[in-house]
Design an enzyme around this catalytic site. Structure first.
Site, PDB file in Angstrom:
ATOM      1  N   ASP A 123       0.854  -1.190   0.000  1.00  0.00           N
ATOM      2  CA  ASP A 123       0.000   0.000   0.000  1.00  0.00           C
ATOM      3  C   ASP A 123       0.899   1.252   0.000  1.00  0.00           C
ATOM      4  O   ASP A 123       1.875   1.306  -0.745  1.00  0.00           O
ATOM      5  CB  ASP A 123      -0.952  -0.069   1.199  1.00  0.00           C
ATOM      6  N   ASP A 249      -7.146  -8.872  -4.131  1.00  0.00           N
ATOM      7  CA  ASP A 249      -7.121  -7.446  -3.843  1.00  0.00           C
ATOM      8  C   ASP A 249      -7.592  -6.670  -5.072  1.00  0.00           C
ATOM      9  O   ASP A 249      -6.840  -6.514  -6.042  1.00  0.00           O
ATOM     10  CB  ASP A 249      -5.726  -6.986  -3.452  1.00  0.00           C
ATOM     11  N   HIS A 278      -6.302  -7.285   0.501  1.00  0.00           N
ATOM     12  CA  HIS A 278      -5.389  -6.153   0.369  1.00  0.00           C
ATOM     13  C   HIS A 278      -4.347  -6.156   1.469  1.00  0.00           C
ATOM     14  O   HIS A 278      -3.160  -5.927   1.215  1.00  0.00           O
ATOM     15  CB  HIS A 278      -6.188  -4.852   0.400  1.00  0.00           C
TER      16      HIS A 278
END
Length: 300
Positions: A123, A249, A278
């Site tokens: 991320d 994801d 995710h």
């Protein structure tokens, strides 16, 4: 700049979190000083691993990965980004910019003089961590990217568009709910509470609220040029570079292709697709430990 600091009492007795915090002070705008919290576990002479979290989590995301690395003789270092975890939290959304985050973490990296690093990033941990690799390639010996990217203003996935819309319009940002929804397994109530611990109320969530809007997904976004410059460095990075995206994801699906095609160090690497959502650190921590350890071992 008004700076909020989460009371230490919020972090007492968190599930599976026995790690003592360490602190580093970074320079902010207008002579502000910002405290960056981090965990540093394992032997000082062990191969150092930099574990970078993203939005809206904190280093708690690595609570089951840190012990696995330490058991293998590695040194695990996991910072909390400004605005998250135990780190200081500027109170205004306008206080947060992509470039400030890169600068704050660059100060931390060089201030601790970290070298010989293997980076695992996910991320926003990738959006910032890969900028660190581009700025200080000599400090990194290998990189593993998971569910992340380095956008250059070329658009976004439907999954990210949905997340962007939600994050900017929800009256309250439900941190624990987001972490649970982005994991393939169901988090326990204690784990959800630990993710909510850094945020006593909505006033502490300016960074969490702002981050999605900072991702440079259009040509008009700030930091497009800086990310393009970073890609030019990564396109010469020939040290081991592994992709380990997850299979469930919707936000970053397919993002591994750019890294595999553009980074020389990705050639011939044993790229994998892991099982998970995710927040794959919640779903397959043992697999992540094995990947990091194996990359270090292959380097000898």
């Amino acid at each position: 700049m008004e700076i909020l600091r989460t009371p230490e009492s919020r972090f007492e007795g968190l599930a599976d979190w026995p790690f003592a915090p360490r602190y580093f002070e970074a320079d902010g705008p207008d002579s502000a000083r910002l405290r960056i919290a981090y965990v540093d576990e394992g032997p000082r002479d062990g191969a150092p691993v930099l574990l970078m979290h993203g939005e809206p989590s904190w280093s708690y995301l690595y609570r089951r990965i840190i012990p696995g690395l330490v058991q293998r003789g590695r040194r695990a270092i996991a910072p909390d980004l400004i605005g998250f975890g135990r780190s200081d939290k500027p109170a205004a959304q306008d206080d947060y910019t992509y470039e400030r985050h890169v600068d704050w973490m660059s100060q931390w990296l060089t201030g601790l003089d970290l070298t010989g690093l293997t980076l695992f990033c996910q991320d926003w941990g990738g959006l910032i961590g890969l900028r660190l690799v581009a700025a200080f390639p000599e400090r990194f010996e290998g990189v593993i990217v998971a569910n992340t990217g380095l956008p250059e203003g070329a658009g976004m996935s439907d999954g990210f568009q949905a997340w962007l819309n939600f994050s900017q319009t929800a009256p309250e940002l439900p941190i624990g709910f987001i972490l649970n929804g982005g994991s393939a397994r169901d988090l326990t109530p204690e784990e959800i509470a630990a993710y909510e611990a850094p945020f006593p109320d909505e006033s502490y969530k300016a960074g969490a609220r702002r981050f999605p809007a900072l991702v440079p997904v259009t040509p008009q976004h700030a930091s497009v040029a800086e990310n393009q410059a970073a890609w030019r460095v990564l396109e010469r990075f020939d040290k081991p570079f592994l992709t380990a995206f997850s299979d469930a994801d919707p936000v970053t699906k397919g993002g591994e292709a750019a890294f595999q095609a553009r980074v020389p160090g990705a050639k011939g690497q044993p790229h994998v697709t892991l099982k998970g959502g995710h927040f794959l650190q919640e779903d397959c921590p043992d697999d992540i430990v094995a990947l990091i350890d194996a990359m270090i071992a292959r380097r000898g």
